[in-house]
Design an enzyme around this catalytic site. Structure first.
Site, PDB file in Angstrom:
ATOM      1  N   HIS A  99       4.729  31.722  37.439  1.00  0.00           N
ATOM      2  CA  HIS A  99       5.419  30.438  37.300  1.00  0.00           C
ATOM      3  C   HIS A  99       4.537  29.342  37.882  1.00  0.00           C
ATOM      4  CE1 HIS A  99       8.567  27.405  37.475  1.00  0.00           C
ATOM      5  NE2 HIS A  99       9.178  28.147  36.595  1.00  0.00           N
ATOM      6  N   ASP A 101      12.964  34.812  33.185  1.00  0.00           N
ATOM      7  CA  ASP A 101      13.014  35.492  31.885  1.00  0.00           C
ATOM      8  C   ASP A 101      12.808  36.998  31.962  1.00  0.00           C
ATOM      9  OD1 ASP A 101      13.412  33.162  30.274  1.00  0.00           O
ATOM     10  OD2 ASP A 101      11.338  32.598  30.673  1.00  0.00           O
TER      11      ASP A 101
HETATM   12  N1  CMC Z   1       0.231  37.977  33.370  1.00  0.00           N
HETATM   13  C1  CMC Z   1      -1.070  38.070  33.767  1.00  0.00           C
HETATM   14  N2  CMC Z   1      -1.720  37.086  34.400  1.00  0.00           N
HETATM   15  C2  CMC Z   1      -1.060  35.939  34.623  1.00  0.00           C
HETATM   16  C3  CMC Z   1       0.287  35.763  34.250  1.00  0.00           C
HETATM   17  C4  CMC Z   1       0.930  36.827  33.601  1.00  0.00           C
HETATM   18  N3  CMC Z   1       2.196  36.713  33.197  1.00  0.00           N
HETATM   19  N4  CMC Z   1       0.696  34.525  34.601  1.00  0.00           N
HETATM   20  C5  CMC Z   1      -0.344  33.943  35.182  1.00  0.00           C
HETATM   21  N5  CMC Z   1      -1.415  34.793  35.219  1.00  0.00           N
HETATM   22  C6  CMC Z   1      -2.733  34.531  35.815  1.00  0.00           C
HETATM   23  C7  CMC Z   1      -3.517  33.543  34.971  1.00  0.00           C
HETATM   24  O1  CMC Z   1      -4.300  34.220  34.003  1.00  0.00           O
HETATM   25  C8  CMC Z   1      -4.357  32.881  36.018  1.00  0.00           C
HETATM   26  O2  CMC Z   1      -5.385  33.766  36.402  1.00  0.00           O
HETATM   27  P1  CMC Z   1      -6.825  33.194  36.859  1.00  0.00           P
HETATM   28  O3  CMC Z   1      -6.569  32.382  38.096  1.00  0.00           O
HETATM   29  O4  CMC Z   1      -7.657  34.409  37.081  1.00  0.00           O
HETATM   30  O5  CMC Z   1      -7.327  32.362  35.716  1.00  0.00           O
HETATM   31  C9  CMC Z   1      -3.415  32.777  37.228  1.00  0.00           C
HETATM   32  O6  CMC Z   1      -2.504  33.879  37.062  1.00  0.00           O
HETATM   33  C10 CMC Z   1      -2.650  31.465  37.308  1.00  0.00           C
HETATM   34  O7  CMC Z   1      -1.904  31.313  36.115  1.00  0.00           O
HETATM   35  P2  CMC Z   1      -1.888  30.034  35.204  1.00  0.00           P
HETATM   36  O8  CMC Z   1      -1.849  30.455  33.772  1.00  0.00           O
HETATM   37  O9  CMC Z   1      -2.973  29.088  35.627  1.00  0.00           O
HETATM   38  O10 CMC Z   1      -0.506  29.426  35.635  1.00  0.00           O
HETATM   39  P3  CMC Z   1       0.291  28.272  34.915  1.00  0.00           P
HETATM   40  O11 CMC Z   1       1.055  27.610  35.978  1.00  0.00           O
HETATM   41  O12 CMC Z   1      -0.606  27.419  34.089  1.00  0.00           O
HETATM   42  O13 CMC Z   1       1.268  29.044  33.894  1.00  0.00           O
HETATM   43  C11 CMC Z   1       3.047  30.430  33.155  1.00  0.00           C
HETATM   44  C12 CMC Z   1       2.542  29.479  34.247  1.00  0.00           C
HETATM   45  C13 CMC Z   1       4.521  30.704  33.393  1.00  0.00           C
HETATM   46  C14 CMC Z   1       2.883  29.755  31.787  1.00  0.00           C
HETATM   47  C15 CMC Z   1       2.238  31.743  33.218  1.00  0.00           C
HETATM   48  O14 CMC Z   1       2.458  32.389  34.449  1.00  0.00           O
HETATM   49  C16 CMC Z   1       2.566  32.694  32.061  1.00  0.00           C
HETATM   50  O15 CMC Z   1       1.950  32.593  31.004  1.00  0.00           O
HETATM   51  N6  CMC Z   1       3.563  33.612  32.243  1.00  0.00           N
HETATM   52  C17 CMC Z   1       4.044  34.462  31.162  1.00  0.00           C
HETATM   53  C18 CMC Z   1       5.016  33.684  30.283  1.00  0.00           C
HETATM   54  C19 CMC Z   1       6.357  33.475  30.979  1.00  0.00           C
HETATM   55  O16 CMC Z   1       6.913  34.370  31.587  1.00  0.00           O
HETATM   56  N7  CMC Z   1       6.916  32.251  30.836  1.00  0.00           N
HETATM   57  C20 CMC Z   1       8.210  31.894  31.406  1.00  0.00           C
HETATM   58  C21 CMC Z   1       8.081  30.966  32.567  1.00  0.00           C
HETATM   59  S1  CMC Z   1       9.546  30.775  33.577  1.00  0.00           S
HETATM   60  C22 CMC Z   1      10.777  30.116  32.595  1.00  0.00           C
HETATM   61  C23 CMC Z   1      10.422  28.913  31.812  1.00  0.00           C
HETATM   62  O17 CMC Z   1       9.854  27.955  32.301  1.00  0.00           O
HETATM   63  O18 CMC Z   1      10.746  28.910  30.633  1.00  0.00           O
END
Ligand code: CMC
Length: 429
Positions: free
Chosen positions: A307, A364
């Site tokens: 998140h 989720d």
């Molecule tokens: N699985 C594997 N690695 C992950 C995941 C995951 N679900 N989420 C984040 N990471 C890694 C990401 O690759 C990055 O790694 P690095 O620092 O090595 O590049 C690090 O963790 C930080 O993540 P980020 O992508 O920079 O974080 P963000 O704040 O931009 O994205 C997120 C947040 C929710 C989009 C992301 O965690 C994600 O894609 N999660 C899976 C989709 C999901 O569950 N979405 C629902 C979110 S909660 C409810 C809502 O808002 O709708």
């Protein structure tokens, strides 16, 4: 930076400004006239460091896993309140008196029907259309019936649009489901409460009586409460941004629904269960999926994990996991997918990759398993998120439109394209 005073030295110019402080102590540097005074803009892709508004609706402390609507912890609201009461709180700012709650519920109940002409609207979509596409189109379509009553600057119009949206979203959602399964539409029943009525419109058929299971209705009502608002998330920011052009509330919320549909946002609940099903059918063990999620060359990420704001267990996920135990026990008994989800969580939370990045289950991760146990189809999961999130979108749209600081939202950019070039006629390229 001293006290409330901040000095930024940039390009030989000193820019003096102050700090904006929120009621929970959050601090932001006020850079509103940075560009006019220095010529510089800030660069913050995806806005992790940008406060775009002052808002009184929802407080999140992502480090400690705190979520409060209008000051009330979600744990208390979930234990003692109902979705309609929470919607009132989120939209109007205070818990209602009994009379206020009754009046609000009655206004909503009186608007649950769709115009009969609108029934034909559902026939136009292919039966396998994703219900989020139908929902977004239908909400925008609602504006065509209420063109004389959607002036964003008329408080009466805003109020009646609030009732209409709250009332009609479950009806639209249920009608789009009925279209997809080829069953007759079931009209709302006014003696049922908000969530019971939705379940009735989803699952009743004209040929036999349907009894709403009170435990299912209660669990779904609590899920709606837990989704009711989440401050400046992607869909809410979309609602606010589109509304900042003085677009009517139906159009703005339709835009929000579309933003919610994405798999990184509200579409993640559907992705989680699809992934769990893939894991169940796969020859590979759970470790293989966790390894894939960590591999930067593999696009697979663990849906339902991570998140932007929570760097601790998402408080909604904790409550939903608890509810999942109860609902799945009652409705399904043993659910192999729930077992896989819990083992996946255990493996991920013990893995250095997830620990270092502070990736925990989010809202989720377990919600889809509850919806599935209730008999709801996978592609309806994001729709349920949308029904829950509606009060938040309405509250933010109303806050945005009445805030004297609101101007049309319009970020700037750092242009990185070609500099000026001479046009080359087509036969010389
Ligand atoms: N699985 C594997 N690695 C992950 C995941 C995951 N679900 N989420 C984040 N990471 C890694 C990401 O690759 C990055 O790694 P690095 O620092 O090595 O590049 C690090 O963790 C930080 O993540 P980020 O992508 O920079 O974080 P963000 O704040 O931009 O994205 C997120 C947040 C929710 C989009 C992301 O965690 C994600 O894609 N999660 C899976 C989709 C999901 O569950 N979405 C629902 C979110 S909660 C409810 C809502 O808002 O709708």
């Amino acid at each position: 930076m001293t006290g409330d005073h901040v000095r930024i030295d940039v390009g030989g110019t000193s820019y003096d400004t102050s700090v904006v402080t929120g009621t929970e102590g959050e601090q932001g540097i006020d850079i509103r006239d940075l560009r006019s005074e220095t010529g510089y803009i800030t660069y913050d892709p995806a806005f992790p460091n940008t406060g775009a508004v002052r808002s009184e609706i929802t407080y999140i402390d992502g480090e400690q896993g705190i979520l409060r609507y209008r000051g009330y912890p979600i744990e208390d609201l979930c234990a003692h309140s109902s979705f309609v009461e929470v919607a009132y709180l989120v939209i109007y700012g205070e818990l209602p008196t009994r009379a206020e709650l009754d009046a609000f519920a009655t206004h909503i109940t009186r608007h649950t029907l769709l115009r009969e002409d609108m029934r034909r609207f559902f026939d136009a979509f292919p039966t396998d259309a994703h219900p989020m596409a139908i929902l977004a189109s239908a909400v925008c379509g609602l504006s065509t019936f209420y063109q004389d009553h959607y002036n964003p600057h008329d408080p009466q119009d805003v109020e009646v649009s609030t009732f209409r949206l709250m009332a009609k979203l479950p009806t639209v959602a249920a009608f789009s489901y009925k279209t997809s399964v080829g069953q007759p539409y079931i009209y709302p029943l006014n003696h049922l409460d908000y969530t019971e009525n939705f379940l009735h419109m989803m699952f009743a058929v004209p040929s036999e009586p349907y009894e709403v299971d009170p435990d299912v209705a209660k669990a779904l009502d609590q899920l709606f409460i837990l989704h009711a608002d989440h401050e400046q998330n992607c869909s809410t920011s979309t609602v606010r941004m589109s509304g900042s052009s003085h677009l009517n509330i139906f159009g703005s919320i339709s835009a929000g629904i579309t933003a919610l549909w994405g798999p990184l946002h509200g579409g993640a609940n559907q992705e989680v269960v699809e992934t769990l099903l893939r894991i169940q059918q796969s020859e590979d063990d759970l470790q293989t999926f966790v390894q894939r999620a960590k591999d930067k060359h593999d696009p697979f990420r663990l849906p339902g994990f991570g998140h932007r704001v929570y760097k601790n267990y998402d408080p909604r996920a904790a409550l939903i996991k608890d509810a999942a135990h109860k609902v799945i026990d009652k409705l399904v008994g043993d659910d192999p997918l729930f077992d896989i989800a819990r083992r996946l969580e255990e493996i991920a939370l013990a893995d250095d990759y997830f620990v270092e990045r502070r990736l925990y289950p989010n809202v989720d991760f377990y919600s889809g398993l509850i919806y599935r146990a209730m008999g709801l189809p996978l592609n309806m999961f994001p729709v349920l998120f949308a029904i829950g999130r509606l009060p938040g979108w309405i509250a933010h749209w109303r806050e945005m439109i009445s805030d004297p600081e609101t101007r049309i939202n319009r970020p700037r950019q750092i242009y990185t394209g070609a500099t000026q070039r001479d046009y080359v006629p087509i036969d010389q390229r």
